[in-house]
Design a protein around this motif. Structure first.
Motif, PDB file in Angstrom:
ATOM      1  N   ALA A   1      -4.446  15.409   5.064  1.00  0.00           N
ATOM      2  CA  ALA A   1      -2.318  15.594   4.599  1.00  0.00           C
ATOM      3  C   ALA A   1      -1.312  14.557   6.056  1.00  0.00           C
ATOM      4  CB  ALA A   1      -1.918  16.766   3.798  1.00  0.00           C
ATOM      5  N   SER A   2      -1.485  15.315   7.020  1.00  0.00           N
ATOM      6  CA  SER A   2      -0.484  15.663   8.065  1.00  0.00           C
ATOM      7  C   SER A   2      -0.842  13.826   8.318  1.00  0.00           C
ATOM      8  CB  SER A   2      -0.425  16.581   8.878  1.00  0.00           C
ATOM      9  OG  SER A   2       0.203  16.134  10.278  1.00  0.00           O
ATOM     10  N   TRP A   3      -2.091  13.488   8.553  1.00  0.00           N
ATOM     11  CA  TRP A   3      -2.348  12.798   9.546  1.00  0.00           C
ATOM     12  C   TRP A   3      -1.634  10.754   8.199  1.00  0.00           C
ATOM     13  CZ3 TRP A   3      -4.152   9.969  13.513  1.00  0.00           C
ATOM     14  CH2 TRP A   3      -3.681  10.770  14.556  1.00  0.00           C
ATOM     15  N   ALA A   4      -2.527  11.611   7.004  1.00  0.00           N
ATOM     16  CA  ALA A   4      -1.890  10.715   6.001  1.00  0.00           C
ATOM     17  C   ALA A   4      -0.046  10.262   5.395  1.00  0.00           C
ATOM     18  CB  ALA A   4      -2.542  11.070   4.699  1.00  0.00           C
ATOM     19  N   ASP A   5       0.458  10.785   5.721  1.00  0.00           N
ATOM     20  CA  ASP A   5       1.632  10.980   6.101  1.00  0.00           C
ATOM     21  C   ASP A   5       2.345  10.568   7.244  1.00  0.00           C
ATOM     22  OD1 ASP A   5       1.814  12.255   3.993  1.00  0.00           O
ATOM     23  OD2 ASP A   5       2.394  14.382   4.332  1.00  0.00           O
ATOM     24  N   ALA A   6       1.882  10.482   8.420  1.00  0.00           N
ATOM     25  CA  ALA A   6       2.013   9.823   9.718  1.00  0.00           C
ATOM     26  C   ALA A   6       1.785   8.448   9.712  1.00  0.00           C
ATOM     27  CB  ALA A   6       1.073  10.314  11.098  1.00  0.00           C
ATOM     28  N   LEU A   7       0.609   8.004   9.068  1.00  0.00           N
ATOM     29  CA  LEU A   7       0.180   6.420   8.595  1.00  0.00           C
ATOM     30  C   LEU A   7       0.750   5.899   7.511  1.00  0.00           C
ATOM     31  CD1 LEU A   7      -4.166   7.171   9.689  1.00  0.00           C
ATOM     32  CD2 LEU A   7      -2.069   6.325  11.070  1.00  0.00           C
ATOM     33  N   GLU A   8       1.060   7.036   6.659  1.00  0.00           N
ATOM     34  CA  GLU A   8       1.934   5.701   6.030  1.00  0.00           C
ATOM     35  C   GLU A   8       3.866   4.820   6.174  1.00  0.00           C
ATOM     36  OE1 GLU A   8       3.378   6.247   1.381  1.00  0.00           O
ATOM     37  OE2 GLU A   8       2.751   8.520   2.518  1.00  0.00           O
ATOM     38  N   TYR A   9       3.741   6.302   6.997  1.00  0.00           N
ATOM     39  CA  TYR A   9       5.569   6.074   8.119  1.00  0.00           C
ATOM     40  C   TYR A   9       5.243   5.120   8.574  1.00  0.00           C
ATOM     41  CZ  TYR A   9       9.580   6.849  10.091  1.00  0.00           C
ATOM     42  OH  TYR A   9      10.887   6.690  10.603  1.00  0.00           O
ATOM     43  N   LEU A  10       4.308   5.058   9.346  1.00  0.00           N
ATOM     44  CA  LEU A  10       4.115   3.916  10.215  1.00  0.00           C
ATOM     45  C   LEU A  10       3.953   2.559   9.724  1.00  0.00           C
ATOM     46  CD1 LEU A  10       2.186   5.255  13.196  1.00  0.00           C
ATOM     47  CD2 LEU A  10       4.889   4.717  13.304  1.00  0.00           C
ATOM     48  N   LEU A  11       3.795   2.176   8.619  1.00  0.00           N
ATOM     49  CA  LEU A  11       2.541   0.805   7.405  1.00  0.00           C
ATOM     50  C   LEU A  11       4.085   0.888   6.976  1.00  0.00           C
ATOM     51  CD1 LEU A  11      -0.624   2.412   6.426  1.00  0.00           C
ATOM     52  CD2 LEU A  11       0.021   0.789   8.387  1.00  0.00           C
ATOM     53  N   ARG A  12       4.949   2.022   6.969  1.00  0.00           N
ATOM     54  CA  ARG A  12       5.561   1.528   5.833  1.00  0.00           C
ATOM     55  C   ARG A  12       7.082   0.993   6.030  1.00  0.00           C
ATOM     56  NH1 ARG A  12       6.182   2.958  -0.049  1.00  0.00           N
ATOM     57  NH2 ARG A  12       4.065   3.731  -0.893  1.00  0.00           N
ATOM     58  N   ASN A  13       7.468   1.594   7.496  1.00  0.00           N
ATOM     59  CA  ASN A  13       8.411   1.344   8.375  1.00  0.00           C
ATOM     60  C   ASN A  13       7.859   0.154   9.699  1.00  0.00           C
ATOM     61  OD1 ASN A  13      10.431   3.272   6.692  1.00  0.00           O
ATOM     62  ND2 ASN A  13       8.643   4.240   7.049  1.00  0.00           N
ATOM     63  N   GLY A  14       7.782  -0.902   9.422  1.00  0.00           N
ATOM     64  CA  GLY A  14       7.730  -1.345  10.438  1.00  0.00           C
ATOM     65  C   GLY A  14       8.499  -1.517  12.118  1.00  0.00           C
TER      66      GLY A  14
ATOM     67  N   LEU B   1      -5.004   8.473   2.135  1.00  0.00           N
ATOM     68  CA  LEU B   1      -3.846   7.071   1.952  1.00  0.00           C
ATOM     69  C   LEU B   1      -4.389   6.135   1.009  1.00  0.00           C
ATOM     70  CD1 LEU B   1      -3.215   5.507   5.277  1.00  0.00           C
ATOM     71  CD2 LEU B   1      -1.508   6.690   4.543  1.00  0.00           C
ATOM     72  N   ARG B   2      -5.171   5.522   0.817  1.00  0.00           N
ATOM     73  CA  ARG B   2      -5.788   4.648  -0.235  1.00  0.00           C
ATOM     74  C   ARG B   2      -5.200   5.014  -1.597  1.00  0.00           C
ATOM     75  NH1 ARG B   2     -12.379   2.421  -0.463  1.00  0.00           N
ATOM     76  NH2 ARG B   2     -10.845   1.142   1.397  1.00  0.00           N
ATOM     77  N   GLU B   3      -5.339   6.535  -1.678  1.00  0.00           N
ATOM     78  CA  GLU B   3      -4.832   7.060  -2.936  1.00  0.00           C
ATOM     79  C   GLU B   3      -3.179   6.576  -3.496  1.00  0.00           C
ATOM     80  OE1 GLU B   3      -5.960  11.047  -3.388  1.00  0.00           O
ATOM     81  OE2 GLU B   3      -8.084  10.324  -3.565  1.00  0.00           O
ATOM     82  N   ARG B   4      -2.922   6.387  -2.353  1.00  0.00           N
ATOM     83  CA  ARG B   4      -1.246   5.699  -2.641  1.00  0.00           C
ATOM     84  C   ARG B   4      -1.358   4.788  -2.179  1.00  0.00           C
ATOM     85  NH1 ARG B   4       1.268  10.018   2.207  1.00  0.00           N
ATOM     86  NH2 ARG B   4      -0.503  12.585   1.273  1.00  0.00           N
ATOM     87  N   GLY B   5      -2.064   3.857  -2.490  1.00  0.00           N
ATOM     88  CA  GLY B   5      -1.802   2.364  -1.565  1.00  0.00           C
ATOM     89  C   GLY B   5      -1.795   1.459  -0.905  1.00  0.00           C
ATOM     90  N   HIS B   6      -2.307   2.188   0.258  1.00  0.00           N
ATOM     91  CA  HIS B   6      -2.858   1.517   1.737  1.00  0.00           C
ATOM     92  C   HIS B   6      -4.002   1.548   2.162  1.00  0.00           C
ATOM     93  CE1 HIS B   6       1.732   1.694   2.388  1.00  0.00           C
ATOM     94  NE2 HIS B   6       1.875   3.159   1.726  1.00  0.00           N
ATOM     95  N   ALA B   7      -4.254   0.803   2.218  1.00  0.00           N
ATOM     96  CA  ALA B   7      -5.956   0.134   2.829  1.00  0.00           C
ATOM     97  C   ALA B   7      -6.161  -0.281   3.541  1.00  0.00           C
ATOM     98  CB  ALA B   7      -6.788  -0.382   1.350  1.00  0.00           C
ATOM     99  N   PRO B   8      -5.215  -0.610   5.265  1.00  0.00           N
ATOM    100  CA  PRO B   8      -5.324  -0.957   6.430  1.00  0.00           C
ATOM    101  C   PRO B   8      -6.518  -1.072   6.560  1.00  0.00           C
ATOM    102  CG  PRO B   8      -4.545   0.911   6.558  1.00  0.00           C
ATOM    103  CD  PRO B   8      -4.675   1.039   5.707  1.00  0.00           C
ATOM    104  N   PRO B   9      -6.945  -2.361   7.177  1.00  0.00           N
ATOM    105  CA  PRO B   9      -8.130  -2.176   8.108  1.00  0.00           C
ATOM    106  C   PRO B   9      -8.209  -1.271   9.461  1.00  0.00           C
ATOM    107  CG  PRO B   9      -7.255  -4.033   8.507  1.00  0.00           C
ATOM    108  CD  PRO B   9      -6.207  -3.643   7.578  1.00  0.00           C
ATOM    109  N   VAL B  10      -9.437  -0.779   9.833  1.00  0.00           N
ATOM    110  CA  VAL B  10      -9.884   0.072  10.491  1.00  0.00           C
ATOM    111  C   VAL B  10     -11.136   0.112  11.418  1.00  0.00           C
ATOM    112  CG1 VAL B  10     -10.545   3.219  10.991  1.00  0.00           C
ATOM    113  CG2 VAL B  10      -8.889   2.311   9.189  1.00  0.00           C
TER     114      VAL B  10
END
Length: 386
Positions: free
Chosen positions: A332-345, A227-236
């Motif tokens: 990769a599947s986990w990154a896709d799922a998390l990115e979807y939620l981060l991008r689609n509020g 996700l960080r490589e895709r520009g997302h760095a949410p706090p965890v």
């Protein structure tokens, strides 16, 4: 056999004028999900007044004396037996049974359900119940033979989800005794969830799960690096106790992936509802489950949820309706799922609302406890498990 019905027929009601029946719940002292369920049932028995309960824990190296003291201070009857040898566990539990004289002994989880039922047989406890809390346990050929032998001497075998029930049947447990009672949680701590709209929460991720080989923290961490490589760095936030070695391995991987400033290891958290209700996303990366309490808690808290596509989790998450399923052990599947939620509020909020409604409707503690108590009443009347 289907899920036990709390509205069981009158033939399973307690006999009028009978003394309060005694129920002993035996479970690991590791404070896992199985321990939480056993404790919730003990507290439910106290609240209903239908049974006199006793909780017995099998000591683990990381059993926290302070947590046991806190339970006793709350009025919960708790005993602890040795865990250093199986013989010592059985002997001490047998002695407790002879003193407490339970009508029903409920043995939760592997391998406690073996030693608990051996003690119950030796102490001549009238009714034995085996509760399986995972779909994939570490049964060797010998352990399975023991469990099947004990199954013939057990009144009811409960899977904590339909998936767990099916796994028990596949191993050869008797169909006429094997039923499903899905796990439930205490919903009251989450009543304020609607006061925390998803868009106003910290745009972060919480995984509240103990560290151990069952949980898949490694896949989640690798997904965060993608996700960080895709520009997302949410706090965890990674909350939970468990095995020190497993936590240290996750910490080493976190440093190796360069996630130190993004991921916090918060350890045991005594306010999980507060943590969840102030964050947007709740996840559970796992190798196997029975019925995932941490995800149900996230749903009740109004979080958008993501879980591994494994038995148990798939019974809770209906993909894209009330949450997202990510492929097991696939960063990769986990990154896709998390990115979807981060991008689609908006979509995240829609699924979070559906998840909260499902938690309230299907996964309340009262529903679970009512089903167990109905089962116990049937057994006391000599009826078959329902």
């Amino acid at each position: 056999m289907t899920v036990a019905d709390p509205q069981a027929s009158s033939s399973c009601a307690a006999p009028a004028g009978a003394g309060l029946p005694r129920v002993l719940h035996f479970v690991t002292g590791g404070f896992s999900g199985a321990t939480q369920i056993a404790l919730e049932l003990v507290q439910a028995h106290r609240a209903s007044g239908n049974f006199e309960p006793l909780l017995v824990l099998r000591r683990k190296r990381h059993t926290d004396p302070a947590r046991i003291a806190a339970l006793r201070a709350q009025g919960v009857a708790v005993e602890v037996v040795a865990g250093w040898s199986h013989a010592a566990t059985v002997w001490q539990l047998m002695a407790i049974c002879r003193g407490f004289r339970p009508d029903i002994l409920v043995a939760h989880g592997f391998s406690e359900h073996l030693w608990g039922r051996y003690a119950g047989l030796l102490a001549h406890v009238p009714h034995l119940v085996h509760v399986e809390h995972n779909a994939r346990e570490r049964y060797t050929r010998l352990r399975l033979a023991q469990a099947l032998w004990l199954g013939r001497r057990t009144d009811a075998i409960v899977g904590c989800s339909e998936g767990v029930r099916q796994s028990l049947l596949q191993r050869g447990f008797p169909v006429e005794k094997t039923l499903a009672i899905p796990n439930g949680i205490r919903l009251l701590p989450y009543v304020q969830a609607p006061q925390h709209p998803l868009a106003e929460r910290t745009p972060g991720i919480v995984m509240a799960a103990r560290f151990g080989r069952q949980k898949d923290h490694a896949t989640l961490l690798r997904a965060l690096a993608l996700l960080r490589e895709r520009g997302h760095a949410p706090p965890v936030l990674l909350a939970g106790g468990g095995k020190v070695g497993a936590r240290r391995a996750a910490e080493r991987l976190c440093r190796k992936l360069g996630l130190d400033g993004q991921v916090r290891f918060v350890g045991f958290c005594d306010d999980v509802p507060g943590l969840l209700m102030t964050h947007r996303i709740c996840v559970l990366a796992t190798h196997y489950e029975g019925m995932p309490l941490s995800l149900i808690e996230g749903m009740a808290a109004g979080c958008a949820v993501v879980g591994s596509r494994v038995t148990g989790v798939q019974e809770v998450i209906d993909h894209r309706r009330n949450g997202l399923l990510a492929e097991h052990a696939s960063p990769a599947s986990w990154a896709d799922a998390l990115e979807y939620l981060l991008r689609n509020g908006a979509e995240a909020a829609r699924m979070a609302d559906a998840a909260r409604a499902d938690a309230q409707r299907l996964h309340g503690l009262e529903t679970m406890a009512g089903r167990y108590e109905a089962l116990f009443q049937c057994l006391l009347r000599g009826g078959p498990p329902q």
